[in-house]
Design an enzyme around this catalytic site. Structure first.
Site, PDB file in Angstrom:
ATOM      1  N   HIS A  68      -8.007  -1.150  -6.591  1.00 49.70           N
ATOM      2  CA  HIS A  68      -7.141  -2.090  -5.529  1.00 49.70           C
ATOM      3  C   HIS A  68      -5.766  -1.473  -5.234  1.00 49.70           C
ATOM      4  CE1 HIS A  68      -9.661  -5.327  -7.493  1.00 49.70           C
ATOM      5  NE2 HIS A  68     -10.289  -5.462  -6.414  1.00 49.70           N
ATOM      6  N   MET A 101     -14.612   2.131 -10.055  1.00 49.14           N
ATOM      7  CA  MET A 101     -13.755   1.109 -10.579  1.00 49.14           C
ATOM      8  C   MET A 101     -14.127  -0.226  -9.923  1.00 49.14           C
ATOM      9  SD  MET A 101     -10.328   2.209 -11.583  1.00 49.14           S
ATOM     10  CE  MET A 101      -9.960   3.868 -12.394  1.00 49.14           C
TER      11      MET A 101
END
Ligand code: PAF
Length: 291
Positions: A42, A189
């Protein structure tokens, strides 16, 4: 330099008024939608977006409409204070974090259904998932009013669905796709990685190794997609406890499965594998099988 803590806005209407004011002042708004549990995937999106904006907004909203019965809605990581801190470190000016009741008030009854590409892969495994994603992304875009929005390649089908939706609905916002961020051992991730036990975590890099194996086979040419997936399946089965939900080699545009020797088109190799109760997805996009 100390990190500025972003403003947190919870009200959709107040967010819209803020976006109007920025637009009136000629500011370029970039947007990173998330469900929180922020990790480097992110923050990489945020850092990329920061370079392309006067104002950077991220949303943190665990969207109930994209979770099916029995999925991990309840246990999905919720850690707003930590997320706001991380977003600030990545250059975010404002975190939009509405309540479910503000996004879907009593009497709510409008959904966005993208046809075709939502029925395969994740859409087949998680019926209704993309209806929820398309609906919430449409709402978020209408609330945040960005000029540019960022998504990760990790959710390749989500990107394809949102591109289709934005195109079909004439949504005039630039979409930027950022490559998947991986742990040093190759694991993509994901907010869900924290559910993995130590053993499962140590086995999980096999997913990326399997994708790389598939890519090598396709790039060698003359290999049928079905044979490449068979090899990938064997690699995962022999070196992990992961239960394979699907392994797919598909046309990157239509997401239709390819069966013969793949030679002449962009290809998406993707998979979903369960480690215990944790479902992981990953993919590799090959722009051209022989490039
Ligand atoms: O990718 C996600 O985190 C979510 O699907 C999104 C795009 C924020 C919509 O809830």
């Amino acid at each position: 330099m100390p990190t500025a803590i972003p403003i947190v806005e919870r009200s959709p209407v107040a967010m819209q008024r803020m976006a109007d004011a920025w637009r009136m002042a000629g500011k370029r708004i970039a947007f990173v939608p998330t469900m929180g549990g922020l990790h480097e995937g992110h923050t990489t999106l945020m850092r990329n977006a920061r370079h392309n904006a006067d104002v950077l907004v991220a949303s943190v909203f665990v969207n109930p409409t994209q979770f099916g019965k029995g999925e991990d809605f309840e246990r999905y990581p919720r850690m707003l204070d930590r997320d706001v801190q991380r977003a600030g470190e990545a250059g975010v000016d404002l975190v939009f974090a509405p309540d479910a009741g503000a996004m879907y008030p009593a009497g709510y009854g409008t959904y966005v259904d993208v046809e075709g590409i939502t029925t395969v892969l994740e859409g087949a495994a998680r019926p209704g998932h993309f209806r929820g994603v398309a609906t919430v992304v449409t709402k978020l875009l209408n609330i945040v009013k960005p000029h540019v929005v960022y998504f990760g390649q990790k959710d390749a089908q989500q990107v394809a669905v949102i591109m289709r939706m934005m195109n079909d609905l004439n949504i005039d916002i630039t979409l930027v796709v950022v490559p998947t961020v991986r742990e040093p051992d190759g694991l993509a991730m994901s907010s869900r990685n924290i559910y993995l036990t130590e053993q499962q975590r140590s086995e999980s890099p096999v997913l990326y190794r399997a994708l790389q194996l598939g890519e090598r086979r396709l790039r060698q040419g003359k290999v049928h997609a079905a044979d490449a997936t068979k090899e990938m399946r064997a690699l995962i089965a022999t070196s992990s406890s992961g239960v394979i939900e699907y392994i797919s080699i598909a046309d990157a545009g239509s997401l239709q499965e390819l069966h013969g020797p793949v030679v002449d088109r962009p290809v998406l190799i993707s998979l979903a594998v369960r480690f215990g109760t944790t479902r992981l997805i990953d993919n590799i996009l090959i722009p051209l099988a022989h490039s």
